[in-house]
Design a protein around this motif. Structure first.
Motif, PDB file in Angstrom:
ATOM      1  N   ILE A 198       0.830  -1.208   0.000  1.00 26.26           N
ATOM      2  CA  ILE A 198       0.000   0.000   0.000  1.00 26.26           C
ATOM      3  C   ILE A 198       0.862   1.255   0.000  1.00 26.26           C
ATOM      4  O   ILE A 198       0.644   2.182  -0.783  1.00 26.26           O
ATOM      5  N   ASP A 199       1.827   1.284   0.908  1.00 25.59           N
ATOM      6  CA  ASP A 199       2.535   2.535   1.151  1.00 25.59           C
ATOM      7  C   ASP A 199       3.877   2.232   1.794  1.00 25.59           C
ATOM      8  O   ASP A 199       4.024   1.296   2.574  1.00 25.59           O
ATOM      9  N   ARG A 200       4.838   3.078   1.453  1.00 31.14           N
ATOM     10  CA  ARG A 200       6.179   2.926   1.997  1.00 31.14           C
ATOM     11  C   ARG A 200       6.755   4.324   2.083  1.00 31.14           C
ATOM     12  O   ARG A 200       6.964   4.979   1.070  1.00 31.14           O
ATOM     13  N   GLN A 201       6.957   4.824   3.296  1.00 32.65           N
ATOM     14  CA  GLN A 201       7.495   6.177   3.403  1.00 32.65           C
ATOM     15  C   GLN A 201       8.218   6.386   4.721  1.00 32.65           C
ATOM     16  O   GLN A 201       8.002   5.673   5.699  1.00 32.65           O
ATOM     17  N   ALA A 202       9.099   7.377   4.718  1.00 28.50           N
ATOM     18  CA  ALA A 202       9.876   7.699   5.900  1.00 28.50           C
ATOM     19  C   ALA A 202       8.968   8.320   6.956  1.00 28.50           C
ATOM     20  O   ALA A 202       8.192   9.218   6.660  1.00 28.50           O
ATOM     21  N   CYS A 203       9.069   7.832   8.195  1.00 30.55           N
ATOM     22  CA  CYS A 203       8.248   8.402   9.269  1.00 30.55           C
ATOM     23  C   CYS A 203       8.805   8.027  10.633  1.00 30.55           C
ATOM     24  O   CYS A 203       9.266   6.911  10.839  1.00 30.55           O
ATOM     25  N   GLY A 204       8.745   8.958  11.567  1.00 27.79           N
ATOM     26  CA  GLY A 204       9.233   8.720  12.921  1.00 27.79           C
ATOM     27  C   GLY A 204       8.143   8.573  13.961  1.00 27.79           C
ATOM     28  O   GLY A 204       8.423   8.563  15.153  1.00 27.79           O
ATOM     29  N   GLY A 205       6.892   8.460  13.537  1.00 28.77           N
ATOM     30  CA  GLY A 205       5.774   8.419  14.492  1.00 28.77           C
ATOM     31  C   GLY A 205       5.494   7.033  15.037  1.00 28.77           C
ATOM     32  O   GLY A 205       6.276   6.104  14.860  1.00 28.77           O
ATOM     33  N   THR A 206       4.356   6.896  15.731  1.00 25.97           N
ATOM     34  CA  THR A 206       3.919   5.594  16.231  1.00 25.97           C
ATOM     35  C   THR A 206       2.870   5.028  15.277  1.00 25.97           C
ATOM     36  O   THR A 206       2.029   5.764  14.755  1.00 25.97           O
ATOM     37  N   HIS A 207       2.953   3.712  15.049  1.00 28.22           N
ATOM     38  CA  HIS A 207       2.072   3.050  14.087  1.00 28.22           C
ATOM     39  C   HIS A 207       1.575   1.734  14.644  1.00 28.22           C
ATOM     40  O   HIS A 207       2.194   1.169  15.550  1.00 28.22           O
ATOM     41  N   LEU A 208       0.510   1.224  14.083  1.00 31.21           N
ATOM     42  CA  LEU A 208       0.017  -0.106  14.405  1.00 31.21           C
ATOM     43  C   LEU A 208       0.902  -1.150  13.726  1.00 31.21           C
ATOM     44  O   LEU A 208       1.596  -0.843  12.756  1.00 31.21           O
ATOM     45  N   ALA A 209       0.829  -2.413  14.195  1.00 33.33           N
ATOM     46  CA  ALA A 209       1.524  -3.507  13.519  1.00 33.33           C
ATOM     47  C   ALA A 209       0.681  -4.071  12.380  1.00 33.33           C
ATOM     48  O   ALA A 209       1.182  -4.815  11.533  1.00 33.33           O
ATOM     49  N   ASN A 210      -0.597  -3.712  12.358  1.00 35.54           N
ATOM     50  CA  ASN A 210      -1.508  -4.207  11.327  1.00 35.54           C
ATOM     51  C   ASN A 210      -2.644  -3.200  11.182  1.00 35.54           C
ATOM     52  O   ASN A 210      -3.181  -2.724  12.190  1.00 35.54           O
TER      53      ASN A 210
END
Ligand SMILES: [Zn+2]
Length: 238
Positions: A198-210
């Motif tokens: 879907i998406d691939r980008q640089a980021c330093g935030g918090t994200h889900l594992a799914n």
């Protein structure tokens, strides 16, 4: 800044630490699972418990390489403390943040590489993204809620990987946002969030594992901000 503890151990919500600096209502800790915020994402909140007291942590203020944990009280804690990150707040923010990547991906492909010009992810379950989209029917933006919610429903894996910053800079679309990409680590690595297919980008935030760990979202408003920018507001649906 080294790699954040919350990036190394995203499921760590409670741990011990030592106060290394304090003033009334604020402490710097030897280690912390708190995310300091940035790129439009609010910081984690939670509590710190010390010998004889406890206080709510309302946010992080970064001062050089020190992360001040701002307390709701005027206490001046010292010694060993227990650090507790508010897991519900983390989940709300990580959900909307992860979903904002999905929205960004659809905008990027639908509108020929349109870039993000700003973003805000709040602790109350709302957020917004601004896109550089001069001539777009706002209904086309609103319609993206459906494919975004399909990705949530499908339960797509989200991974974080570190790549060489020099390589990342020449990969089209990877450092996509105009304002939210984090600085590289001291050894020149950039953290990439990869939402499979879907998406691939640089980021330093918090994200889900799914993506499936998020509730569905609604696009609550699309506003024109100046000649070039569209502001897309979203929130959890229902
Ligand atoms: Zn992100």
């Amino acid at each position: 800044m080294a790699i954040y503890l919350c990036h190394e151990q995203p499921d760590l919500y409670e741990h011990e630490a030592t106060v290394i600096e304090s003033r009334p209502g604020a402490v710097v800790l030897s280690r912390t699972a708190f995310h300091p915020g940035g790129g439009g994402q609010v910081s984690d909140v939670g509590t710190i418990e010390w010998n004889g007291g406890a206080g709510a942590v309302t946010g992080i203020e970064i001062e050089g390489d020190r992360w001040w944990h701002m307390l709701a009280t005027d206490d001046t804690p010292s010694g060993d403390v227990r650090v507790v990150v508010d897991a519900d707040h983390r989940l709300r923010v990580a959900s909307l943040h992860t979903t904002s990547h999905v929205l960004n991906a659809f905008v990027f492909s639908e509108f020929h590489g349109a870039l993000v010009t700003g973003a805000q992810i709040n602790g109350d379950g709302t957020g917004r993204m601004d896109f550089d989209l001069p001539d777009v029917d706002n209904d086309r933006l609103r319609a993206l809620a459906d494919p975004v919610n399909d990705v949530i429903k499908r339960g797509v894996a989200v991974r974080s990987v570190y790549v060489d910053a020099a390589d990342a800079a020449i990969t089209a679309g990877l450092v996509r946002s105009m304002s939210v990409a984090p600085p590289p680590t001291p050894d020149g690595k950039l953290r990439i969030i990869d939402i499979d297919g879907i998406d691939r980008q640089a980021c330093g935030g918090t994200h889900l594992a799914n993506t499936g760990h998020s509730r569905p979202i609604a696009i609550t408003k699309v506003e024109n901000k100046g000649r070039h920018n569209r502001r897309v507001r979203f929130a959890f649906a229902g």
